[in-house]
Design an enzyme around this catalytic site. Structure first.
Site, PDB file in Angstrom:
ATOM      1  N   GLU A  90       0.793  -1.243   0.000  1.00  0.00           N
ATOM      2  CA  GLU A  90       0.000   0.000   0.000  1.00  0.00           C
ATOM      3  C   GLU A  90       0.823   1.290   0.000  1.00  0.00           C
ATOM      4  O   GLU A  90       0.534   2.210   0.762  1.00  0.00           O
ATOM      5  CB  GLU A  90      -0.967  -0.003   1.196  1.00  0.00           C
ATOM      6  CG  GLU A  90      -1.920  -1.180   1.190  1.00  0.00           C
ATOM      7  CD  GLU A  90      -2.940  -1.144   2.334  1.00  0.00           C
ATOM      8  OE1 GLU A  90      -2.860  -0.239   3.189  1.00  0.00           O
ATOM      9  OE2 GLU A  90      -3.820  -2.013   2.355  1.00  0.00           O
TER      10      GLU A  90
ATOM     11  N   GLU B  73      -6.095 -10.694  -1.276  1.00  0.00           N
ATOM     12  CA  GLU B  73      -6.921 -10.459  -0.078  1.00  0.00           C
ATOM     13  C   GLU B  73      -8.397 -10.394  -0.451  1.00  0.00           C
ATOM     14  O   GLU B  73      -9.164  -9.582   0.083  1.00  0.00           O
ATOM     15  CB  GLU B  73      -6.498  -9.155   0.630  1.00  0.00           C
ATOM     16  CG  GLU B  73      -5.023  -9.109   0.983  1.00  0.00           C
ATOM     17  CD  GLU B  73      -4.605  -7.875   1.761  1.00  0.00           C
ATOM     18  OE1 GLU B  73      -5.488  -7.125   2.253  1.00  0.00           O
ATOM     19  OE2 GLU B  73      -3.394  -7.647   1.881  1.00  0.00           O
TER      20      GLU B  73
ATOM     21  N   ASN C 259       2.138  -5.130  -3.193  1.00  0.00           N
ATOM     22  CA  ASN C 259       0.734  -5.452  -2.932  1.00  0.00           C
ATOM     23  C   ASN C 259      -0.064  -4.175  -2.646  1.00  0.00           C
ATOM     24  O   ASN C 259       0.406  -3.304  -1.906  1.00  0.00           O
ATOM     25  CB  ASN C 259       0.686  -6.369  -1.692  1.00  0.00           C
ATOM     26  CG  ASN C 259      -0.652  -7.007  -1.434  1.00  0.00           C
ATOM     27  OD1 ASN C 259      -1.228  -7.645  -2.323  1.00  0.00           O
ATOM     28  ND2 ASN C 259      -1.158  -6.871  -0.217  1.00  0.00           N
TER      29      ASN C 259
ATOM     30  N   HIS D  41     -10.287  -6.074  -2.368  1.00  0.00           N
ATOM     31  CA  HIS D  41     -11.384  -5.874  -1.414  1.00  0.00           C
ATOM     32  C   HIS D  41     -12.495  -5.172  -2.198  1.00  0.00           C
ATOM     33  O   HIS D  41     -12.423  -3.975  -2.469  1.00  0.00           O
ATOM     34  CB  HIS D  41     -10.917  -5.014  -0.235  1.00  0.00           C
ATOM     35  CG  HIS D  41      -9.840  -5.661   0.568  1.00  0.00           C
ATOM     36  ND1 HIS D  41     -10.057  -6.826   1.276  1.00  0.00           N
ATOM     37  CD2 HIS D  41      -8.540  -5.335   0.772  1.00  0.00           C
ATOM     38  CE1 HIS D  41      -8.941  -7.172   1.893  1.00  0.00           C
ATOM     39  NE2 HIS D  41      -7.996  -6.292   1.602  1.00  0.00           N
TER      40      HIS D  41
HETATM   41  C1  XIL Z   1      -6.350  -6.232   8.289  1.00  0.00           C
HETATM   42  C2  XIL Z   1      -6.674  -7.410   9.181  1.00  0.00           C
HETATM   43  O1  XIL Z   1      -7.575  -8.258   8.506  1.00  0.00           O
HETATM   44  C3  XIL Z   1      -7.253  -6.933  10.487  1.00  0.00           C
HETATM   45  O2  XIL Z   1      -7.377  -8.020  11.412  1.00  0.00           O
HETATM   46  C4  XIL Z   1      -6.375  -5.840  11.103  1.00  0.00           C
HETATM   47  O3  XIL Z   1      -7.022  -5.317  12.243  1.00  0.00           O
HETATM   48  C5  XIL Z   1      -6.109  -4.730  10.112  1.00  0.00           C
HETATM   49  O4  XIL Z   1      -5.531  -5.294   8.948  1.00  0.00           O
HETATM   50  N1  XIL Z   1      -5.024  -4.526   3.681  1.00  0.00           N
HETATM   51  C6  XIL Z   1      -4.028  -5.351   4.126  1.00  0.00           C
HETATM   52  C7  XIL Z   1      -4.272  -6.240   5.286  1.00  0.00           C
HETATM   53  O5  XIL Z   1      -2.966  -5.444   3.491  1.00  0.00           O
HETATM   54  O6  XIL Z   1      -3.116  -6.433   6.075  1.00  0.00           O
HETATM   55  C8  XIL Z   1      -5.390  -5.723   6.150  1.00  0.00           C
HETATM   56  O7  XIL Z   1      -5.659  -6.703   7.151  1.00  0.00           O
HETATM   57  C9  XIL Z   1      -6.606  -5.410   5.317  1.00  0.00           C
HETATM   58  C10 XIL Z   1      -6.305  -4.349   4.306  1.00  0.00           C
END
Ligand code: XIL
Length: 298
Positions: free
Chosen positions: A127, A232, A169, A205
Site C-alpha cells: 500500500e 486479499e 501489494n 477488497h
Molecule cells: C487487516 C486485518 O484483517 C485486520 O485483522 C487488522 O485489524 C487490520 O488489517 N489490507 C491489508 C491487510 O494489506 O493487512 C489488512 O488486514 C486489510 C487491508
C-alpha cells in the site's frame, strides 16, 4: 475436484486464506481451513508491530504457529507484509530519516532471513501508493526517507531470501486507474533497471460490482514479466456476490501468470469486514453460493 485447493491445483494455481493464529484452536475453523485451502497468509502475525515490537527484539511465536500448521500440511505460505505504513510498532512510527531507513532495512533483513526458504511469496511493500487521481506515492514515514525506499526494500529482501517471490501489494488497483497505472509504471521501471520484483498482489477488497477491465488490468501487469496474484479477496454480500466471485476466479484463470487467489479469511465471522459477509463460508461454517461459484469456475 471437490475443494477449492484441489480444484485450483488442477489448474496449476493455489487457493489460499488469511489465517489468524488465535483461531487455530477453533476446530470448525481448522477443519474448513485444512479441507479447502492449500495456501495461507498470516492475517496480522508477520506485520512489523507483531514481529519487532521493540527495536531489535524479534518475536515470531504467533507467526510460527501458522507457519508450522501450514508446513505440516503441505500448504504454501504467503508472507505479509515486510513494510507498510500501518501496523508499525510505536518505536518505528516515531522514527524518521536515516535512522528509520536503517531500521527498515534491518527489519526486512531479519524477518526475511528468519523465514528464508519457507515463504512462497513475500509482500515486501504494501500500500505505498495514494488513492485518487494523483498517481503519487502515499505520504508516510517510510516515503519521507526517500523515494528509493521501495527498491531498497526489494533488493534487501532478495539478498535475504533469494528464492522467495517478491511482491508489491495494494488495493483499489482492480481496474486501469491512476493508482494502478502509477504502480504499473513503477514495476516497468523496476524491470528495466533490474530491481528484483517478481509479482504484484491485487488485494481485491471489492464492493458490489467488478470493474469490466479487471482481467485486462491483471494482464497488463503480467505482460511486464511479473506474476500476478489475488491476495486479499473479499466481496460485499449482495445479489452479485456469487457472480463476482466466479468472475474474479475466471479472470485469474484466463491470465497465464495469475498464480493464485487468497481470500481474506475463512468464514464471514472471521472477516475484518464486519457485517459485509464478504467471504465464501457463512457464520455457521457452511459453504455459500459464492463458494459454489468459485468451485464451478475453477
Ligand atoms: C487487516 C486485518 O484483517 C485486520 O485483522 C487488522 O485489524 C487490520 O488489517 N489490507 C491489508 C491487510 O494489506 O493487512 C489488512 O488486514 C486489510 C487491508
Amino acid at each position: 475436484a471437490t475443494t477449492l485447493g484441489a480444484a485450483a491445483a488442477e489448474k496449476g494455481r493455489y487457493f489460499g486464506a488469511a489465517v489468524a493464529a488465535a483461531k487455530l484452536s477453533d476446530s470448525q475453523y481448522v477443519g474448513i481451513l485444512d479441507r479447502e485451502f492449500n495456501s495461507v497468509t498470516p492475517e496480522n502475525e508477520m506485520k512489523w508491530d507483531a514481529t519487532e515490537p521493540s527495536q531489535g527484539r524479534f518475536t515470531y511465536t504467533n507467526a510460527d504457529r501458522i507457519v508450522s500448521h501450514a508446513q505440516a500440511r503441505g500448504m504454501k505460505i504467503r508472507g505479509h507484509a515486510l513494510l507498510w505504513h500501518a501496523q508499525q510498532p510505536g518505536w518505528a512510527q516515531s522514527m524518521s530519516g536515516s535512522a528509520l531507513r536503517s531500521a527498515m532495512v534491518n527489519h526486512v533483513t531479519q524477518v526475511a532471513t528468519y523465514y528464508r526458504g519457507r515463504i512462497h511469496s513475500w509482500d515486501v511493500v504494501n500500500e505505498a501508493f495514494a488513492d485518487g487521481g494523483s498517481g503519487a506515492r502515499r505520504d508516510s514515514n517510510l516515503q519521507r526517507t526517500g523515494n528509493d525506499w521501495i527498491e531498497v526494500a526489494f533488493r534487501t529482501a532478495r539478498a535475504a531470501d533469494p528464492n522467495a517471490k517478491l511482491c508489491y501489494n495494494d488495493y483499489n488497483t482492480d481496474s486501469v486507474n491512476p493508482k494502478s497505472t502509477a504502480i504499473y509504471h513503477m514495476v516497468r521501471d523496476f524491470k528495466a533497471r533490474g530491481v528484483p520484483i517478481d509479482c504484484v498482489g491485487f488485494q481485491s477488497h471489492l464492493g458490489t460490482s467488478l470493474p469490466g477491465d479487471y482481467q485486462a488490468n491483471l494482464q497488463r501487469f503480467a505482460d511486464l514479466g511479473v506474476d500476478v496474484q489475488i491476495t486479499e479477496l473479499d466481496i460485499t454480500q449482495g445479489s452479485n456476490q456469487a457472480a463476482m466471485y466466479g468472475a474474479v476466479t475466471r479472470a485469474c484463470l484466463a491470465v497465464a501468470r495469475c498464480t493464485g487467489i487468497t481470500v481474506w479469511g475463512v468464514r464471514d465471522s472471521d472477516s475484518w469486514r464486519g457485517t459485509d459477509n464478504a467471504l465464501l463460508i457463512d457464520r455457521s461454517g457452511n459453504r455459500k453460493p459464492a463458494y459454489q461459484a468459485v468451485l464451478d469456475a475453477l
